[in-house]
Structure formats: structure tokens, C-alpha cells
Design a protein around this motif. Structure first.
Motif, PDB file in Angstrom:
ATOM      1  N   MET A   1       2.618  49.902 -16.694  1.00 24.47           N
ATOM      2  CA  MET A   1       3.962  50.436 -16.895  1.00 24.47           C
ATOM      3  C   MET A   1       4.767  49.575 -17.863  1.00 24.47           C
ATOM      4  O   MET A   1       4.638  48.355 -17.883  1.00 24.47           O
ATOM      5  CB  MET A   1       4.704  50.515 -15.554  1.00 24.47           C
ATOM      6  N   THR A   2       5.648  50.271 -18.608  1.00 27.85           N
ATOM      7  CA  THR A   2       6.591  49.558 -19.467  1.00 27.85           C
ATOM      8  C   THR A   2       7.820  49.228 -18.638  1.00 27.85           C
ATOM      9  O   THR A   2       7.996  49.730 -17.523  1.00 27.85           O
ATOM     10  CB  THR A   2       7.005  50.428 -20.671  1.00 27.85           C
ATOM     11  N   LEU A   3       8.706  48.418 -19.216  1.00 27.29           N
ATOM     12  CA  LEU A   3       9.934  48.038 -18.522  1.00 27.29           C
ATOM     13  C   LEU A   3      10.818  49.264 -18.294  1.00 27.29           C
ATOM     14  O   LEU A   3      11.424  49.413 -17.221  1.00 27.29           O
ATOM     15  CB  LEU A   3      10.683  46.963 -19.319  1.00 27.29           C
ATOM     16  N   ASP A   4      10.891  50.158 -19.266  1.00 32.73           N
ATOM     17  CA  ASP A   4      11.690  51.370 -19.101  1.00 32.73           C
ATOM     18  C   ASP A   4      11.132  52.252 -17.977  1.00 32.73           C
ATOM     19  O   ASP A   4      11.891  52.834 -17.190  1.00 32.73           O
ATOM     20  CB  ASP A   4      11.739  52.168 -20.412  1.00 32.73           C
ATOM     21  N   GLN A   5       9.830  52.352 -17.891  1.00 26.51           N
ATOM     22  CA  GLN A   5       9.213  53.142 -16.816  1.00 26.51           C
ATOM     23  C   GLN A   5       9.505  52.520 -15.456  1.00 26.51           C
ATOM     24  O   GLN A   5       9.767  53.228 -14.471  1.00 26.51           O
ATOM     25  CB  GLN A   5       7.707  53.257 -17.038  1.00 26.51           C
TER      26      GLN A   5
ATOM     27  N   GLU B   1      15.116  53.564 -10.203  1.00 22.02           N
ATOM     28  CA  GLU B   1      16.228  54.497  -9.978  1.00 22.02           C
ATOM     29  C   GLU B   1      15.821  55.614  -9.024  1.00 22.02           C
ATOM     30  O   GLU B   1      16.546  55.957  -8.095  1.00 22.02           O
ATOM     31  CB  GLU B   1      16.651  55.130 -11.315  1.00 22.02           C
ATOM     32  N   LYS B   2      14.667  56.188  -9.283  1.00 24.08           N
ATOM     33  CA  LYS B   2      14.196  57.301  -8.451  1.00 24.08           C
ATOM     34  C   LYS B   2      13.895  56.838  -7.033  1.00 24.08           C
ATOM     35  O   LYS B   2      14.222  57.521  -6.058  1.00 24.08           O
ATOM     36  CB  LYS B   2      12.975  57.953  -9.088  1.00 24.08           C
ATOM     37  N   LEU B   3      13.282  55.674  -6.916  1.00 27.16           N
ATOM     38  CA  LEU B   3      12.976  55.148  -5.588  1.00 27.16           C
ATOM     39  C   LEU B   3      14.256  54.823  -4.832  1.00 27.16           C
ATOM     40  O   LEU B   3      14.363  55.103  -3.632  1.00 27.16           O
ATOM     41  CB  LEU B   3      12.084  53.901  -5.709  1.00 27.16           C
ATOM     42  N   THR B   4      15.262  54.299  -5.521  1.00 28.43           N
ATOM     43  CA  THR B   4      16.553  54.012  -4.902  1.00 28.43           C
ATOM     44  C   THR B   4      17.209  55.308  -4.426  1.00 28.43           C
ATOM     45  O   THR B   4      17.772  55.367  -3.325  1.00 28.43           O
ATOM     46  CB  THR B   4      17.476  53.272  -5.883  1.00 28.43           C
ATOM     47  N   GLN B   5      17.114  56.355  -5.230  1.00 28.13           N
ATOM     48  CA  GLN B   5      17.683  57.648  -4.843  1.00 28.13           C
ATOM     49  C   GLN B   5      16.990  58.192  -3.595  1.00 28.13           C
ATOM     50  O   GLN B   5      17.646  58.673  -2.665  1.00 28.13           O
ATOM     51  CB  GLN B   5      17.544  58.644  -6.004  1.00 28.13           C
TER      52      GLN B   5
END
Length: 133
Positions: A22-26, A32-36
Motif C-alpha cells: 500500500m501507498t501512504l495515500d491508500q 478514514e474508512k475504518l474509522t467511519q
């Protein structure tokens, strides 16, 4: 446990996977998605707790109303259980005895459909009490 769960819950495996795949952006997007997802799950848990608390409060209020009227909740439960139970059915005892056309001695309990021979005899004028045991 599935491989995904193992990967997400093991820090060393997660670090290795993030470094290799994975890249840093990924990673930031996944965070973000996991936090949501975590926030949604927490909201669901809070809602369930609130519903359970409301239910518990209602049950306590009903229990208190019963106690105020001098009724123990256990007493109410025992009464409803005994009311729901059926009495055991009595074993049918033979009440009538007759001999059919073939000369066989038969009996009838008085429950259910009347035997044909007995019905025929009654139609011809016999009395049911004549066959009583």
C-alpha cells in the motif's frame, strides 16, 4: 479466523502488508474508512444499550407496580404457567361392548365415531344402555 481479521489484528503483519502492498495515500484512505466503520459500530452499540436500558426501566416499573399491589412477580409467572398447562388426558376406558355380524366381541369407549354395527342396532330400535359395560 479469516486471513483478513488476522492481518488487521496483528500489528507486525499489518505493518508488513502496508509496507509491501500500500501507498501512504491508500493507508490514509483505509484509515478514514475504518474509522467511519468503527464510529458507526459504536453508534449501533450505544443505541442497543439505550434500548436495553429503556426496556430494563420499563420492566422495573412494572415489577414495582406489581409489588405495590401486593403481587410477587414469581407468583404471576407461576400462575400463568399453570394456567397454560393442560390437564393430562384421561385414558379412555371401554364403556360399551357388543358382538358384531362376524361374531367378534368388540368394545367402544363412547368417544369418536360410533361403530357401524352399533349405529345400525340403534337405528333398529336398540338402546345404547343395553350395550353398556
Amino acid at each position: 479466523m479469516s486471513n483478513t481479521i488476522k492481518l488487521l489484528t496483528n500489528l507486525r503483519s499489518l505493518r508488513a502488508f502496508a509496507r509491501e502492498s500500500m501507498t501512504l495515500d491508500q493507508l490514509k484512505d483505509a484509515l478514514e474508512k475504518l474509522t467511519q466503520v468503527v464510529n458507526e459500530r459504536e453508534a449501533e452499540e450505544e443505541q442497543l444499550k439505550a434500548e436495553n436500558k429503556e426496556r430494563t426501566e420499563k420492566l422495573e416499573a412494572y415489577r414495582q407496580m406489581l409489588m405495590d399491589d401486593g403481587i410477587e412477580p414469581e407468583e404471576l409467572l407461576s400462575k400463568s404457567i399453570t394456567a397454560a398447562k393442560k390437564k393430562p388426558r384421561q385414558e379412555n376406558q371401554e364403556k360399551y361392548r357388543f358382538t358384531n355380524e362376524k361374531g367378534e366381541v368388540k368394545t367402544w369407549t363412547g368417544f369418536g365415531r360410533m361403530p357401524k354395527f352399533l349405529r345400525k342396532a340403534l337405528d333398529e330400535g336398540a338402546k345404547l344402555r343395553d350395550y353398556k359395560i
